[in-house]
Design an enzyme around this catalytic site. Structure first.
Site, PDB file in Angstrom:
ATOM      1  N   LYS A  50     104.240  34.071  40.861  1.00 36.09           N
ATOM      2  CA  LYS A  50     103.254  33.287  41.594  1.00 36.09           C
ATOM      3  C   LYS A  50     102.134  32.948  40.637  1.00 36.09           C
ATOM      4  O   LYS A  50     102.070  33.488  39.531  1.00 36.09           O
ATOM      5  CB  LYS A  50     102.763  34.037  42.842  1.00 36.09           C
ATOM      6  CG  LYS A  50     102.024  35.347  42.573  1.00 36.09           C
ATOM      7  CD  LYS A  50     101.319  35.866  43.812  1.00 36.09           C
ATOM      8  CE  LYS A  50     102.192  36.136  45.012  1.00 36.09           C
ATOM      9  NZ  LYS A  50     102.999  37.321  45.023  1.00 36.09           N
ATOM     10  N   ASN A  96     101.870  24.843  53.947  1.00 36.26           N
ATOM     11  CA  ASN A  96     101.149  26.071  53.647  1.00 36.26           C
ATOM     12  C   ASN A  96      99.802  25.754  53.027  1.00 36.26           C
ATOM     13  O   ASN A  96      99.619  24.729  52.370  1.00 36.26           O
ATOM     14  CB  ASN A  96     101.971  26.976  52.723  1.00 36.26           C
ATOM     15  CG  ASN A  96     101.840  26.580  51.270  1.00 36.26           C
ATOM     16  OD1 ASN A  96     100.848  26.889  50.618  1.00 36.26           O
ATOM     17  ND2 ASN A  96     102.833  25.859  50.753  1.00 36.26           N
ATOM     18  N   ILE A 130      97.867  28.563  51.298  1.00 36.91           N
ATOM     19  CA  ILE A 130      97.726  29.984  50.963  1.00 36.91           C
ATOM     20  C   ILE A 130      96.497  30.189  50.084  1.00 36.91           C
ATOM     21  O   ILE A 130      95.747  31.137  50.259  1.00 36.91           O
ATOM     22  CB  ILE A 130      98.995  30.492  50.238  1.00 36.91           C
ATOM     23  CG1 ILE A 130     100.260  30.175  51.056  1.00 36.91           C
ATOM     24  CG2 ILE A 130      98.888  31.985  49.955  1.00 36.91           C
ATOM     25  CD1 ILE A 130     100.424  30.925  52.337  1.00 36.91           C
ATOM     26  N   ASN A 156      99.861  24.470  35.840  1.00 34.57           N
ATOM     27  CA  ASN A 156      99.566  23.405  36.800  1.00 34.57           C
ATOM     28  C   ASN A 156      98.759  22.232  36.232  1.00 34.57           C
ATOM     29  O   ASN A 156      98.826  21.150  36.760  1.00 34.57           O
ATOM     30  CB  ASN A 156      98.814  23.984  38.009  1.00 34.57           C
ATOM     31  CG  ASN A 156      99.771  24.608  39.017  1.00 34.57           C
ATOM     32  OD1 ASN A 156     100.962  24.352  38.984  1.00 34.57           O
ATOM     33  ND2 ASN A 156      99.241  25.418  39.912  1.00 34.57           N
ATOM     34  N   CYS A 182      97.403  20.713  28.853  1.00 34.43           N
ATOM     35  CA  CYS A 182      98.481  21.109  27.956  1.00 34.43           C
ATOM     36  C   CYS A 182      98.014  21.737  26.649  1.00 34.43           C
ATOM     37  O   CYS A 182      97.891  21.040  25.642  1.00 34.43           O
ATOM     38  CB  CYS A 182      99.327  19.896  27.593  1.00 34.43           C
ATOM     39  SG  CYS A 182     100.319  19.334  28.927  1.00 34.43           S
ATOM     40  N   GLY A 217     110.038  22.217  51.944  1.00 32.81           N
ATOM     41  CA  GLY A 217     111.199  22.382  52.809  1.00 32.81           C
ATOM     42  C   GLY A 217     112.068  21.130  52.881  1.00 32.81           C
ATOM     43  O   GLY A 217     111.837  20.151  52.152  1.00 32.81           O
ATOM     44  N   GLY A 236     112.552  20.956  45.514  1.00 30.52           N
ATOM     45  CA  GLY A 236     112.070  20.299  46.713  1.00 30.52           C
ATOM     46  C   GLY A 236     113.143  20.296  47.779  1.00 30.52           C
ATOM     47  O   GLY A 236     114.072  19.501  47.728  1.00 30.52           O
ATOM     48  N   GLY A 237     113.039  21.226  48.728  1.00 28.91           N
ATOM     49  CA  GLY A 237     113.916  21.218  49.899  1.00 28.91           C
ATOM     50  C   GLY A 237     115.354  21.619  49.653  1.00 28.91           C
ATOM     51  O   GLY A 237     116.215  21.367  50.502  1.00 28.91           O
TER      52      GLY A 237
END
Lengths: 273, 95
Positions: A48, A72, A74, A130, A133, A196, A222-223
């Site tokens: 995480k 979410n 979070i 995230n 660079c 999802g 992704g999903g």
């Protein structure tokens, strides 16, 4: 067995990894015991997000279920860099696959501190980031947000700045209204990120767009909830495929997805059957 | 319910309260017990994504700052840990 995959110099047993924050190896070992170490579902474990200072995360509610998706908010709760280095890394000494540590900083200086500290640890094989660079000796994966007009331009910028790979898509910004009406938010954080099954076709489009514009490897996600979905992302240009929200439903779902992927590889393209 | 509880607590004697129910009621129980120094254990609810401690989606705030996860630290918490029960999801996660 599926053939090994080479990713930024890492030799991985198969192409499936977890999306950051959707699987916790330390918590999973507490629940599943030794079994998780001997049959780890992912080819590499992505941590995480780690920030410089500890974070409590956003006020609840943090989750909202949509048709075919999950929003979410979070807020990246984590122990901070020092807590991660001193507590989490030693607790991961049993990990049978490479560790990719995900970090986020709010300034370039913060990112440098995070990356240097994480890179110095032999337990860490690669770093996922995230934002900007910095130069690194270990492979650097830049995670791209889908909340932009043209994700392929951002991917090109990351490649030009020295990223070794890009990963996408992160969650799509989304709003869940409070059931009380009056237009207020349900989530304590205000807006959240949608993931999802609902975002899978968005991921396919964005991975295709990025693959057409960069030559560094792509971690597509992704999903994904089946081997077919993983195969679709590989065919769109991804080298690795991330499984995220599906791991909430079943933390070991990636075992099944990997078997399905192997079956598809063994049978060849549908048109050739 | 809460008037009955207040009467019972005020009647004297040793007591410990165990409660489950909607957040507003749990909050009333928590406040009644807190005011009287009566220990209480409260069963809280929240929507959960993973259910084993990975996603941090099912948290409630605790006294002194920070949050605990209901899936691994709860779902039954000591009332003294809490400032309020009202931030627990008031309804199941929406579709």
């Amino acid at each position: 067995m599926s053939p090994p995959v080479s990713f930024c110099g890492l030799e991985l047993g198969h192409p499936l990894v977890n999306g950051s924050g959707t699987f916790d190896a330390i918590a999973a070992r507490r629940v599943f015991g030794e079994a998780i170490a001997t049959a780890f579902p992912f080819a590499a474990f992505v941590s995480k997000t780690i920030t410089l200072e500890p974070r409590h995360g956003n006020p609840p509610p943090r989750l909202y279920e949509t048709a075919g998706g999950l929003i979410n908010s979070i807020g990246l709760p984590n122990k901070g860099l020092q807590g991660y280095l001193e507590q989490d890394l030693p607790a991961l000494d049993w990990l049978p696959v490479p560790l990719i540590t995900n970090v986020m900083g709010s300034t370039a200086a913060e990112v440098s501190v995070l990356v240097e500290a994480v890179e110095a640890r032999p337990e860490v094989s690669a770093i996922e980031l995230n934002v900007s660079c910095p130069l690194t000796a270990k492979p650097l994966v830049v995670k791209l947000t889908p909340n932009t007009a043209d994700v392929s331009l951002v991917a090109q910028a990351a490649e030009a700045a020295g990223a070794d790979a890009v990963s996408l898509i992160n969650t799509l910004r989304a709003f869940a209204p409070s059931p009380g009406g009056a237009g207020g938010p349900w989530l304590g954080g205000g807006t959240g990120g949608l993931s999802g099954p609902a975002v899978r076709t968005v991921a396919l489009a964005q991975v295709r767009a990025v693959a057409a514009r960069v030559s560094i490897p792509i971690v597509g996600m992704g999903g994904v909830s089946s081997g077919r979905h993983a195969q679709d992302l590989l065919e769109a240009g991804a080298t690795l495929v991330g499984v995220g929200t599906e791991s909430f439903r079943d933390p070991l779902a990636t075992d099944r997805i990997r078997r399905q992927l192997q079956e598809i590889a063994a049978n060849g393209p549908v048109s050739a059957r | 319910v809460t008037q009955l509880l207040a009467d019972a607590l005020d009647a004297g004697g040793d007591a410990e309260v165990y409660a489950c129910g909607p957040p507003p009621m749990l909050e009333a129980v928590r406040a009644l017990c807190d005011a009287r120094g009566v220990p209480a254990q409260l069963a809280l609810e929240s929507g959960m994504a993973c259910g084993y401690g990975a996603c941090f989606g099912c948290v409630v705030p605790v006294r002194g700052g920070g949050y605990v996860r209901l899936c691994v630290d709860g779902p039954v918490l000591e009332a003294a840990q809490l400032d309020t029960c009202l931030t627990a999801d008031p309804v199941p996660t929406q579709r």
